[in-house]
Design a protein around this motif. Structure first.
Motif, short mmCIF file in Angstrom:
data_model
loop_
_atom_site.label_atom_id
_atom_site.label_comp_id
_atom_site.label_asym_id
_atom_site.label_seq_id
_atom_site.Cartn_x
_atom_site.Cartn_y
_atom_site.Cartn_z
N ASN A 1 -14.46 73.15 105.90
CA ASN A 1 -15.84 73.60 105.94
C ASN A 1 -15.88 75.12 106.09
OD1 ASN A 1 -18.59 73.67 106.05
ND2 ASN A 1 -18.75 72.76 108.07
N ALA B 1 -24.24 68.45 104.83
CA ALA B 1 -23.10 67.97 104.04
C ALA B 1 -23.19 66.46 103.81
CB ALA B 1 -21.79 68.33 104.73
N SER C 1 -16.77 69.43 102.44
CA SER C 1 -17.53 70.25 103.39
C SER C 1 -17.70 69.54 104.72
CB SER C 1 -18.90 70.60 102.83
OG SER C 1 -18.80 71.53 101.79
N SER D 1 -17.06 67.60 96.67
CA SER D 1 -17.34 68.86 97.36
C SER D 1 -18.07 68.62 98.69
CB SER D 1 -18.17 69.76 96.45
OG SER D 1 -18.57 70.91 97.14
N SER D 2 -19.04 67.75 98.69
CA SER D 2 -19.79 67.49 99.92
C SER D 2 -18.92 66.77 100.95
CB SER D 2 -21.07 66.72 99.63
OG SER D 2 -20.81 65.51 98.97
N THR E 1 -21.22 74.75 106.66
CA THR E 1 -22.37 73.92 106.31
C THR E 1 -22.65 72.96 107.47
OG1 THR E 1 -21.75 73.97 103.98
CG2 THR E 1 -23.23 72.20 104.66
#
Length: 178
Positions: A40, A49, A35, A31-32, A44
């Motif tokens: 995105n 991120a 992002s 997920s990060s 974020t």
């Protein structure tokens, strides 16, 4: 033991007796990364991120999960597939975090191929430089990558310097030590 070595060793021991579930950790890493570099939608900031990517990676690696296990689990939890290039960059980012933890813990680096050997040497060089110059340059270097990304306009993974991931990993270990 150098700065960070004791904490990393303690985190590894503690992680093996409990800690984060593999699926949860893989979801956070995926997920990060998404992002930061793929989609995105919530705008974020890039720095946040990247910090989330590093924190999740450190959590998984210090819990005792090896890179191939984390990578396989990430492939299983992803909602949408990544391009081959994006997967390769994510693998490289994870390897940079692992090599940083190895250097801080004064462990022998684990090499898979020539690229891994080159990456480990690069990471070691950054860590050694930071150890000589304490945290002042660390914060200044991190501040340059904290800009916000526009919604729908992620930063290509290839443009994120690996040095930022090394510095963020060092910061995560040092903060946990304090």
């Amino acid at each position: 033991m150098g700065r960070g070595a004791g904490l990393v060793a303690l985190m590894v021991v503690a992680g093996r007796t409990g800690g984060v579930r593999l699926e949860t950790c893989a979801q956070r890493i995926a997920s990060s990364f998404r992002s930061a570099c793929v989609a995105n939608a919530d705008a974020t900031p890039l720095g946040e991120a990247l910090d989330a990517f590093v924190s999740s990676s450190v959590e998984g690696l210090t819990a005792g999960y090896e890179l191939p296990v984390l990578q396989l689990e990430m492939e299983m939890v992803e909602e949408e597939g990544l391009t081959a290039s994006e997967r390769e960059h994510r693998r490289r980012w994870l390897r940079a975090v692992r090599h940083t933890l190895d250097v801080l813990a004064q462990r022998q680096a684990r090499f898979v191929d020539a690229d891994d050997l080159e990456l480990a040497a690069y990471v070691s060089q950054i860590v050694q430089h930071q150890m000589l110059n304490t945290g002042i340059q660390l914060d200044r270097a991190l501040a340059t990558s904290g800009r916000s990304c526009d919604a729908g306009a992620p930063v290509p993974a290839a443009t994120v310097p690996l040095s930022q991931l090394v510095l963020l990993t060092m910061r995560a270990v040092w903060r946990a030590e304090a």
